[in-house]
Design a protein around this motif. Sequence first.
Motif, PDB file in Angstrom:
ATOM      1  N   THR A  82       6.727   2.259   3.557  1.00 42.20           N
ATOM      2  CA  THR A  82       6.271   2.691   2.236  1.00 42.20           C
ATOM      3  C   THR A  82       5.484   1.565   1.574  1.00 42.20           C
ATOM      4  O   THR A  82       5.945   0.409   1.537  1.00 42.20           O
ATOM      5  CB  THR A  82       7.498   3.082   1.378  1.00 42.20           C
ATOM      6  N   ALA A  83       4.323   1.899   1.039  1.00 43.84           N
ATOM      7  CA  ALA A  83       3.474   0.887   0.405  1.00 43.84           C
ATOM      8  C   ALA A  83       4.055   0.473  -0.940  1.00 43.84           C
ATOM      9  O   ALA A  83       4.472   1.311  -1.743  1.00 43.84           O
ATOM     10  CB  ALA A  83       2.067   1.447   0.210  1.00 43.84           C
ATOM     11  N   SER A  84       4.073  -0.837  -1.171  1.00 44.01           N
ATOM     12  CA  SER A  84       4.588  -1.370  -2.429  1.00 44.01           C
ATOM     13  C   SER A  84       3.877  -2.698  -2.679  1.00 44.01           C
ATOM     14  O   SER A  84       2.907  -3.027  -1.993  1.00 44.01           O
ATOM     15  CB  SER A  84       6.100  -1.561  -2.318  1.00 44.01           C
ATOM     16  N   ASP A  85       4.338  -3.442  -3.679  1.00 45.74           N
ATOM     17  CA  ASP A  85       3.899  -4.834  -3.807  1.00 45.74           C
ATOM     18  C   ASP A  85       5.086  -5.676  -4.203  1.00 45.74           C
ATOM     19  O   ASP A  85       6.061  -5.182  -4.748  1.00 45.74           O
ATOM     20  CB  ASP A  85       2.744  -4.975  -4.806  1.00 45.74           C
ATOM     21  N   VAL A  86       5.004  -6.949  -3.854  1.00 48.95           N
ATOM     22  CA  VAL A  86       6.120  -7.862  -4.117  1.00 48.95           C
ATOM     23  C   VAL A  86       5.587  -9.070  -4.878  1.00 48.95           C
ATOM     24  O   VAL A  86       4.483  -9.547  -4.603  1.00 48.95           O
ATOM     25  CB  VAL A  86       6.809  -8.274  -2.792  1.00 48.95           C
ATOM     26  N   VAL A  87       6.378  -9.542  -5.840  1.00 47.87           N
ATOM     27  CA  VAL A  87       6.022 -10.762  -6.571  1.00 47.87           C
ATOM     28  C   VAL A  87       6.326 -11.959  -5.672  1.00 47.87           C
ATOM     29  O   VAL A  87       7.397 -12.035  -5.068  1.00 47.87           O
ATOM     30  CB  VAL A  87       6.825 -10.871  -7.888  1.00 47.87           C
ATOM     31  N   VAL A  88       5.358 -12.878  -5.563  1.00 50.91           N
ATOM     32  CA  VAL A  88       5.543 -14.074  -4.732  1.00 50.91           C
ATOM     33  C   VAL A  88       5.507 -15.299  -5.648  1.00 50.91           C
ATOM     34  O   VAL A  88       5.071 -15.200  -6.812  1.00 50.91           O
ATOM     35  CB  VAL A  88       4.452 -14.157  -3.629  1.00 50.91           C
ATOM     36  N   PRO A  89       5.966 -16.467  -5.183  1.00 49.27           N
ATOM     37  CA  PRO A  89       5.940 -17.655  -6.037  1.00 49.27           C
ATOM     38  C   PRO A  89       4.538 -17.889  -6.598  1.00 49.27           C
ATOM     39  O   PRO A  89       3.551 -17.850  -5.854  1.00 49.27           O
ATOM     40  CB  PRO A  89       6.373 -18.769  -5.074  1.00 49.27           C
ATOM     41  N   GLY A  90       4.454 -18.100  -7.900  1.00 48.47           N
ATOM     42  CA  GLY A  90       3.167 -18.180  -8.578  1.00 48.47           C
ATOM     43  C   GLY A  90       2.849 -16.897  -9.317  1.00 48.47           C
ATOM     44  O   GLY A  90       1.859 -16.792 -10.011  1.00 48.47           O
ATOM     45  N   ASP A  91       3.685 -15.866  -9.110  1.00 46.72           N
ATOM     46  CA  ASP A  91       3.645 -14.605  -9.868  1.00 46.72           C
ATOM     47  C   ASP A  91       2.623 -13.569  -9.402  1.00 46.72           C
ATOM     48  O   ASP A  91       2.493 -12.519 -10.025  1.00 46.72           O
ATOM     49  CB  ASP A  91       3.452 -14.843 -11.377  1.00 46.72           C
ATOM     50  N   ALA A  92       1.874 -13.855  -8.338  1.00 47.48           N
ATOM     51  CA  ALA A  92       0.958 -12.807  -7.837  1.00 47.48           C
ATOM     52  C   ALA A  92       1.775 -11.651  -7.276  1.00 47.48           C
ATOM     53  O   ALA A  92       2.886 -11.845  -6.759  1.00 47.48           O
ATOM     54  CB  ALA A  92       0.056 -13.390  -6.761  1.00 47.48           C
ATOM     55  N   ARG A  93       1.228 -10.453  -7.372  1.00 50.21           N
ATOM     56  CA  ARG A  93       1.836  -9.274  -6.754  1.00 50.21           C
ATOM     57  C   ARG A  93       1.048  -8.971  -5.483  1.00 50.21           C
ATOM     58  O   ARG A  93      -0.141  -8.677  -5.542  1.00 50.21           O
ATOM     59  CB  ARG A  93       1.801  -8.086  -7.709  1.00 50.21           C
ATOM     60  N   VAL A  94       1.712  -9.057  -4.361  1.00 50.53           N
ATOM     61  CA  VAL A  94       1.048  -8.974  -3.060  1.00 50.53           C
ATOM     62  C   VAL A  94       1.488  -7.690  -2.353  1.00 50.53           C
ATOM     63  O   VAL A  94       2.676  -7.336  -2.364  1.00 50.53           O
ATOM     64  CB  VAL A  94       1.421 -10.211  -2.200  1.00 50.53           C
ATOM     65  N   ALA A  95       0.532  -7.015  -1.721  1.00 50.70           N
ATOM     66  CA  ALA A  95       0.849  -5.762  -1.022  1.00 50.70           C
ATOM     67  C   ALA A  95       1.892  -6.006   0.065  1.00 50.70           C
ATOM     68  O   ALA A  95       1.814  -6.978   0.818  1.00 50.70           O
ATOM     69  CB  ALA A  95      -0.425  -5.179  -0.409  1.00 50.70           C
ATOM     70  N   VAL A  96       2.864  -5.121   0.120  1.00 52.41           N
ATOM     71  CA  VAL A  96       3.934  -5.229   1.119  1.00 52.41           C
ATOM     72  C   VAL A  96       4.244  -3.828   1.637  1.00 52.41           C
ATOM     73  O   VAL A  96       4.140  -2.851   0.885  1.00 52.41           O
ATOM     74  CB  VAL A  96       5.193  -5.882   0.502  1.00 52.41           C
ATOM     75  N   GLU A  97       4.582  -3.735   2.899  1.00 49.88           N
ATOM     76  CA  GLU A  97       5.082  -2.463   3.433  1.00 49.88           C
ATOM     77  C   GLU A  97       6.595  -2.560   3.528  1.00 49.88           C
ATOM     78  O   GLU A  97       7.124  -3.492   4.156  1.00 49.88           O
ATOM     79  CB  GLU A  97       4.429  -2.163   4.784  1.00 49.88           C
ATOM     80  N   LEU A  98       7.263  -1.624   2.863  1.00 51.35           N
ATOM     81  CA  LEU A  98       8.722  -1.600   2.893  1.00 51.35           C
ATOM     82  C   LEU A  98       9.137  -0.748   4.091  1.00 51.35           C
ATOM     83  O   LEU A  98       8.855   0.454   4.128  1.00 51.35           O
ATOM     84  CB  LEU A  98       9.273  -1.009   1.591  1.00 51.35           C
ATOM     85  N   HIS A  99       9.757  -1.377   5.075  1.00 51.41           N
ATOM     86  CA  HIS A  99      10.194  -0.657   6.273  1.00 51.41           C
ATOM     87  C   HIS A  99      11.579  -0.074   6.011  1.00 51.41           C
ATOM     88  O   HIS A  99      12.477  -0.799   5.571  1.00 51.41           O
ATOM     89  CB  HIS A  99      10.285  -1.595   7.470  1.00 51.41           C
ATOM     90  N   HIS A 100      11.757   1.194   6.275  1.00 52.96           N
ATOM     91  CA  HIS A 100      13.069   1.806   6.079  1.00 52.96           C
ATOM     92  C   HIS A 100      13.168   3.021   6.991  1.00 52.96           C
ATOM     93  O   HIS A 100      12.250   3.348   7.728  1.00 52.96           O
ATOM     94  CB  HIS A 100      13.327   2.134   4.595  1.00 52.96           C
ATOM     95  N   ARG A 101      14.319   3.677   6.948  1.00 51.68           N
ATOM     96  CA  ARG A 101      14.573   4.849   7.802  1.00 51.68           C
ATOM     97  C   ARG A 101      14.169   4.569   9.254  1.00 51.68           C
ATOM     98  O   ARG A 101      13.396   5.326   9.859  1.00 51.68           O
ATOM     99  CB  ARG A 101      13.845   6.070   7.242  1.00 51.68           C
ATOM    100  N   PHE A 102      14.674   3.467   9.766  1.00 56.29           N
ATOM    101  CA  PHE A 102      14.402   3.057  11.140  1.00 56.29           C
ATOM    102  C   PHE A 102      15.625   3.431  11.970  1.00 56.29           C
ATOM    103  O   PHE A 102      16.725   2.921  11.710  1.00 56.29           O
ATOM    104  CB  PHE A 102      14.158   1.547  11.168  1.00 56.29           C
ATOM    105  N   ALA A 103      15.476   4.325  12.906  1.00 50.26           N
ATOM    106  CA  ALA A 103      16.634   4.769  13.695  1.00 50.26           C
ATOM    107  C   ALA A 103      16.190   5.387  15.005  1.00 50.26           C
ATOM    108  O   ALA A 103      15.094   5.943  15.120  1.00 50.26           O
ATOM    109  CB  ALA A 103      17.456   5.788  12.912  1.00 50.26           C
ATOM    110  N   VAL A 104      17.086   5.299  15.966  1.00 45.79           N
ATOM    111  CA  VAL A 104      16.876   5.916  17.279  1.00 45.79           C
ATOM    112  C   VAL A 104      18.035   6.883  17.530  1.00 45.79           C
ATOM    113  O   VAL A 104      19.187   6.590  17.197  1.00 45.79           O
ATOM    114  CB  VAL A 104      16.787   4.818  18.365  1.00 45.79           C
TER     115      VAL A 104
END
Length: 419
Positions: A82-104
């Motif tokens: 799922t596309a999101s963004d995360v705050v990194v040191p220095g306060d920028a919001r950087v695009a992140v992919e949240l990986h979830h619902r991972f199953a076999v």
Amino acid sequence: MSETEKGTETGTGTVRAATRVLEVHEHRAALDLFRDSLHMPPVSDADWPVLEASLEPASVRGAFSGSGSGSGSRLVGVHQATASDVVVPGDARVAVELHHRFAVRNGHTRSGVGRSLMTAALRSATAPLAMLRASEGGIYGRYGFAVATRCRELVVDRRRARLSEHVPAGHHTYAPAAGEIAALLPVAYEGSRGGAGTVSRPGWYEALLTQDLESAGGFVRAFVHSGPEGEDGFARYAVRRVGGDGPAARTVLEVLDMHHGTPQAWAGLWRSLLDVELVDEIRARQRPLDEPVEWLFTDPHVCRTGAVDDETWLRLTDVGAALRARRFEGAGTVVIGVEDALLPANSGHYRVGPETAGGAGSGPQISGSVAAWSALYLGAVRPSALAATGALRVHDPRALKTADELFWAGREPWCGTYI
Ligand SMILES: CC(C)(COP(=O)(O)OP(=O)(O)OC[C@H]1O[C@@H](n2cnc3c(N)ncnc32)[C@H](O)[C@@H]1OP(=O)(O)O)[C@@H](O)C(=O)NCCC(=O)NCCS
């Protein structure tokens, strides 16, 4: 079109399943596969609409056994990003992919299906960072993920807790009606989010969390803090009776979701939680490690720490872009070496300093796997600590102190969102 074919070598192991992005009409089967792997029954018709909204088109991948990924093959694995963004040191919001619902699928585990899915997801990443929560700690290091935020459980003996005189009153804390929570809390979250590690919540998050909490059987309520510039903090909680009818029986207020944008909001919210009557104990799971709750009380022993756990795991999927996005402290510069077998384009040398972060021609002063640099990225651990474990190799000992200064983030990173 399948992305990986049966038997393809990835360089880090054998890929044994074809994978592709699923069509929307395949999402319910994928979700049921995921639920089955967690020993949960198939989704009910009543719960499906909220869950359906959380399965964004093009975000869910499936893995197939048999020949290819068309008819005649069987869905045996699922993964969502799922596309999101995360705050990194220095306060920028950087695009992140949240990986979830991972199953076999049970019966197909430990035969390379999970690796096929994770490899496909990481190789098609469009953001420089990937983040997840791990059900077990042994799964994700091999893919370049490392613990990036940690959390602790707090237990406050509410009957004995007395606030110190110096604790701020807060601006204005109020208890919204149950029917107002779903509209108010996403606004309050945006007004309070800010620390490194916090992520933007997808539009479906509030409804899904509400559904999950209701199915867990609690009556969920909230306090919201309103500051001079609007809603800037909230605490979502439920009160339960635990311990049966015997002498261990007690009433526990569980803090389920709590964020603040200012110290006033934080103090005001804790005051309101402590003021809830007929409560013996307050339990707050997954709180930041550096939240100074003990310092609120005349007797710090009323607050104790339960389990300390990893919270989120991070992976740099584009090392150069990730390094350019965060702030580095101090005045020095260090050339780091990154090794990444899964995403070989990341392997190389990077100059890291407060003014520069990018490619470097010279040999590295410190080197390690992409997982090691991912662990350092939000500031959860210092380079010298990883060097002590051997996770980083130090070629120039003078560089280690500089690296400690550069990667220093000022405070403990923490996420507080449960995807
Ligand atoms: C976790 C899961 C998705 C892994 O899928 P899988 O197809 O079994 O994994 P693979 O066969 O591709 O294994 C790849 C590697 O991971 C290892 N591995 C798999 N599951 C593991 C686990 N639970 N703990 C430790 N290592 C694990 C394998 O031994 C293999 O190791 P190798 O690189 O040394 O060969 C699957 O086991 C599963 O569905 N588990 C239940 C649901 C779950 O926990 N999901 C994760 C939610 S965060």
